[in-house]
Design an enzyme around this catalytic site. Structure first.
Site, mmCIF file in Angstrom:
data_model
loop_
_atom_site.group_PDB
_atom_site.id
_atom_site.type_symbol
_atom_site.label_atom_id
_atom_site.label_comp_id
_atom_site.label_asym_id
_atom_site.label_seq_id
_atom_site.Cartn_x
_atom_site.Cartn_y
_atom_site.Cartn_z
ATOM 1 N N GLU A 106 12.575 -69.530 13.224
ATOM 2 C CA GLU A 106 11.285 -69.593 12.968
ATOM 3 C C GLU A 106 11.082 -70.747 12.107
ATOM 4 O O GLU A 106 11.473 -70.805 10.736
ATOM 5 C CB GLU A 106 10.467 -68.426 12.795
ATOM 6 C CG GLU A 106 9.099 -68.344 12.614
ATOM 7 C CD GLU A 106 8.436 -67.113 12.236
ATOM 8 O OE1 GLU A 106 9.272 -66.126 12.057
ATOM 9 O OE2 GLU A 106 7.153 -66.883 12.364
ATOM 10 N N GLU A 129 12.908 -62.010 11.402
ATOM 11 C CA GLU A 129 12.919 -60.443 12.279
ATOM 12 C C GLU A 129 13.666 -60.924 13.926
ATOM 13 O O GLU A 129 13.454 -59.976 14.555
ATOM 14 C CB GLU A 129 11.486 -60.247 12.601
ATOM 15 C CG GLU A 129 10.515 -61.157 13.285
ATOM 16 C CD GLU A 129 9.877 -61.968 12.433
ATOM 17 O OE1 GLU A 129 10.306 -62.259 11.371
ATOM 18 O OE2 GLU A 129 9.003 -62.578 13.040
ATOM 19 N N GLU A 134 10.574 -56.538 8.203
ATOM 20 C CA GLU A 134 11.182 -56.994 9.653
ATOM 21 C C GLU A 134 11.529 -56.104 10.647
ATOM 22 O O GLU A 134 11.274 -56.385 11.993
ATOM 23 C CB GLU A 134 12.467 -57.557 9.040
ATOM 24 C CG GLU A 134 12.494 -58.755 7.848
ATOM 25 C CD GLU A 134 11.281 -59.763 8.120
ATOM 26 O OE1 GLU A 134 11.035 -60.106 9.356
ATOM 27 O OE2 GLU A 134 10.900 -60.307 7.101
HETATM 28 ZN ZN LIG Z 1 6.870 -61.316 9.071
#
Ligand SMILES: [Zn+2]
Length: 884
Positions: free
Chosen positions: A127, A270, A304
């Site tokens: 990410e 996550e 998370e």
């Molecule tokens: Zn987050």
């Protein structure tokens, strides 16, 4: 980006769906830190819902393309093209299978995005746009697919091979190699992909979900850290329980893995069933971790885990919608921590955090709505605004709809969108439809930047026994957004008698008085609310529970504040009353005054502190929060032009006066709390330690302080007390500070996380000489500019948490910091951009400091090959001139 190149801005309005659907993807990794081979097999089909495009455009950076085939036939050079960011396959048929083989170099990856090395193991961070550094791929959150991942590696060096989902097969190969195949049954976007390969130890436990699924839970760490995982595991189990109980959300796979690394740009990530964590948010032992570390671990593990539903099962359509998953999930982790610890203390800390860190961001050059409209580098939008203000906006839904209504909305949101990539508007519609209410006005919060200001005034009519509260709202113009609309602001109030009793609140048009606390809805520029049957002029208790992320203007008298502080049933208002008393004394009475040795203060503040110190009923953690004076940055925010030195001197003077005047009370409370009971990390013990250490910080302003701190340091059995004592010694400039720092260093020199604290203490010492010390610490064996935690602890702490040191009048703090930003940018642009943001408020200072900071910003902006990350921050800051 190259000097002179045009930075590419991305606009939310220009969103178009990807022209292809990805049925599934197979990934094969041949692990080698120098050169890892990645083969990807993408099965693509034209997306009927998108604009037709005969080309398949895949994102990809910093890799070597070895081969590309379509339907098992190698493509010729004319059939595709590629540049620095993209691979384009021309004239693709309606359905096809692409096989792409690339080489990547994890060892050379200092940006820590994509596949990289941490110690002896390999891991990923994808990410927002890291997957494009692993292979060519449609690297955008709205392309969701099933991933099958096969990892092959040397068995001795990389015995543990992890990815998302479940293990479906594994085997041995010749030459000491082995392989493991993972299959994730849930569709996901590439940013949730993860891979870990290394020699790691693990702690294992199990969780049985409400429907009876037995989930294996593992926390993977480097071998020497295996004794520091228990609390993380406990927090994970608590999170899983809590999400079932409060949100009726159950975990959906048989495995949940957490891996801790020392080298991480953010807090944690996550990835589906394979969370990767900064070790700061996993590793804890009483002698190495403070109470706030424990609270941080609980909160981040929860955060998370909660993403599994709010983020993974339902994800974002594009990165402009980031707050859809982050604001919501921060709200959920705040609620989790509130349910696990003290709700009141958590609320105060979150409110303080928002006001001291997000409000300035929202008034500065990078001000943006929680759903931004444009960006150059998406990594620059992982901000306090998107996360913390985003959470405050979710909290307002909760205020407006109540717990039941909010849960109804969540249920509908999952019913409609499970397995989809959606927008903030979809969330709002679910909340609105589930409750049959029109939330369109509320929706303005998503598109408007800046902190709204609410001004309150009141009239009391003794004859009619009525009290009228006038509220008006105004949001100041922000960079890039001049015109602001009125917002829907939930504004919670109470009314207290002068003796502190709470009146039942009956509005003029009502038949009865339903409660002593009311949520008023401010929807227009100005509104008035009249309460009846109020026999005596009341003290208004305003913005209870910090019900909206706004700045409140109301002229409380000192006696009003004293009443609120002593009696209000709302913990936030009680705390705020103490803060306002202190703020009034610091900015109103002492700032710019010659400070005599007589130590004279307004009696209101002294009496308020006396009350706090004698209070044996209130939660000690709340008393501690009330006695922490407003921070220098926050005080600076209250001024038209920040007076760095004046604020520091006035705040310090007030603290010294309070300490001197109330010394016996501080001392007796300190001694009473400094009992010999062995350490435990219950909420009650943490509360006692927090009050004790606040008392110590005051006593350090008196001649007793250094001895007390030294005694505490030598007898302490936990990091909270040790660190508070060490910090007190160092910051107060005590003679014992030097030896204490040395002893601490000797003891912890090989412990990365504890050494971070040692750096922070020195980097934040409020002293003009600190820049020299920080510069010399760059050469310390425990420091490395390649490690984000170290950068944040030394460079970041100095520039962002030490106004006296950073803003030293000769500008040496600025030039030092600019040097570091430039050095970092060549290694890790994402972290460099975070550091560069220290200059954002440059135009809030006096003329001399302004021009010094501006010169450093200009120097950074002319560096050859500056990253888009730093370019965006620096050019935006420079674009914000001070209106003369
Ligand atoms: Zn987050």
């Amino acid at each position: 980006m190259k000097k002179g190149a045009v930075s590419k801005t991305v606009y939310r309005e220009k969103y178009t769906p990807f022209a292809w659907n990805l049925d599934d993807v197979e990934l094969r990794f041949d692990i080698d830190p120098d050169s890892t081979r990645v083969v990807s097999v993408l099965r693509m089909k034209r997306n009927p819902a998108a604009q037709p495009d005969s080309d398949i455009r895949l994102d990809g950076q910093q890799m070597e393309l070895l081969s590309i085939a379509m339907n098992d036939r190698d493509l010729t050079a004319e059939e595709y093209s590629k540049d620095e960011d993209r691979l384009i396959i021309h004239n693709a048929p309606d359905a096809c299978t692409l096989t792409i083989e690339v080489l990547i170099k994890p060892q050379e990856n200092t940006a820590l995005e994509g596949l990289y090395l941490s110690g002896d193991f390999l891991l990923t961070q994808c990410e927002a746009e890291g997957f494009r550094k692993i292979t060519y791929f449609p690297d955008r959150p709205d392309v969701m697919t099933r991933f099958e991942v096969t990892i092959t590696a040397d068995q001795r060096r990389y015995p543990v091979l992890l990815s998302n989902g479940n293990i479906v097969n594994s085997g041995q190969l010749e030459g000491g190699r082995h392989w493991v195949r993972w299959m994730d049954p849930f569709v996901k976007p590439s940013y949730l992909f993860a891979l870990v390969a290394g020699d790691l130890a693990h702690l294992e436990d199990h969780f049985i979900t409400s429907s009876g699924r037995d989930v294996t839970l593992r926390v993977y760490v480097e071998h020497e850290n295996i004794d520091r995982c228990d609390f993380a595991m406990k927090s994970l189990i608590n999170s899983m329980n809590w999400d079932e109980e409060r949100f009726d959300l159950e975990y959906d796979l048989d495995i949940y893995n957490i891996v801790a690394t020392n080298d991480f740009n953010m807090g944690a990530m996550e990835n589906k069933s394979l969370n990767i964590f900064n070790s700061k948010y996993v590793l804890a032992r009483p002698d190495t971790a403070t109470d706030s570390d424990y609270q941080g671990i609980e909160g981040v593990i929860g955060h998370e885990y909660f993403h599994n539903w709010t983020g993974n099962r339902v994800t974002c359509r594009d990165w402009f919608q980031l707050t859809l998953k982050e604001g919501l999930t921060v709200f959920r982790d705040q609620e989790f921590s509130s349910d696990m610890q003290s709700r009141a203390v958590k609320r105060i800390r979150d409110a303080r955090d928002l006001r001291s860190r997000q409000f300035p961001e929202d008034a500065g050059p990078m001000s943006h709505p929680i759903r931004p409209d444009r960006y150059i580098e998406v990594n620059n939008f992982y901000t306090m605004t998107v996360y913390q203000k985003g959470a405050a906006i979710i909290r307002m839904y909760h205020k407006l709809l109540g717990e039941d209504g909010f849960q109804k909305g969540m249920k509908l949101y999952f019913e409609r969108h499970d397995g989809q990539a959606v927008t903030c508007d979809d969330f709002l519609s679910a909340m609105s439809d589930a409750n049959g209410v029109d939330l369109s006005l509320f929706g303005r919060w998503y598109g408007q930047s800046g902190t709204p200001e609410v001004t309150a005034s009141c009239d009391y009519d003794a004859e009619k026994a009525s009290f009228t509260l006038h509220l008006s709202q105004h949001t100041p113009p922000t960079n890039n957004q001049q015109d602001k609309l009125a917002l829907l602001i939930p504004f919670e109030v109470g009314l207290l008698s002068p003796a502190g009793e709470e009146y039942p609140l009956q509005l003029l048009e009502e038949e009865s008085a339903p409660a002593t606390s009311r949520l008023l809805l401010l929807e227009q520029e100005e509104q008035s609310f009249t309460f009846i049957n109020i026999p005596v002029r009341p003290v208004p208790s305003l913005l209870r529970d910090f019900s909206a992320p706004v700045k409140l203007h109301y002229s409380y008298s000192v006696s009003d504040l004293t009443v609120l502080m002593a009696h209000d049933s709302d913990a936030f208002v009680r705390w705020e009353a103490a803060q306002l008393l202190a703020q009034g004394e610091i900015l109103g009475n002492q700032l710019g005054q010659p400070q005599t040795e007589e130590l004279q203060l307004d009696q209101g503040l002294v009496e308020a502190f006396r009350t706090l110190l004698q209070d044996r009923h209130t939660d000690p953690a709340l008393l501690a929060e009330a006695m922490i004076l407003p921070g220098e940055e926050y005080l600076g925010e209250q001024m038209a032009e920040v007076d760095v030195d004046g604020i520091h001197a006035a705040r310090r003077y007030v603290k010294r006066c309070l300490a001197d005047t109330l010394r016996p009370l501080f001392m007796s409370r300190y001694k009473e709390l400094n009992d010999a009971a062995p350490y435990d990390n219950s909420s009650a013990s943490m509360a006692r330690r927090s009050l004790k250490n606040v008392c110590l910080s005051y006593l350090l302003e008196t001649e007793d302080g250094a001895d007390l701190a030294q005694a505490q340091l030598s007898s302490s059995d936990n990091m909270t007390d040790s660190l508070a004592a060490l910090l007190g010694l160092v910051w107060s400039g005590a003679a014992a500070a030097g030896p204490a720092l040395e002893e601490f260093e000797q003891r912890w020199r090989n412990d990365a996380l504890v050494m971070d604290k040692w750096f922070v203490i020195q980097a934040t010492k409020p002293d003009p000489d600190t820049v020299r010390i920080v510069r010399s610490l760059l050469d310390h064996h425990a420091f490395s500019i390649n490690n984000p935690n170290k950068v944040r602890s030394l460079i970041g702490a100095f520039a962002m948490a030490n106004p006296t040191g950073f803003h030293v009048v000769d500008g040496s703090g600025y030039s030092f910091h600019a040097d570091q930003v430039i050095a970092l940018d060549a290694l890790n642009p994402q972290v460099a951009a975070r550091m560069a943001a220290a200059f954002n408020p440059w135009n809030r200072y006096d003329k001399s400091r302004r021009s010094l900071m501006k010169a450093e910003l200009e120097r950074i902006s002319t560096v050859d090959g500056l990253s888009p990350d730093v370019f965006e921050i620096v050019s935006t800051a420079l674009g914000m001139e001070k209106p003369e």
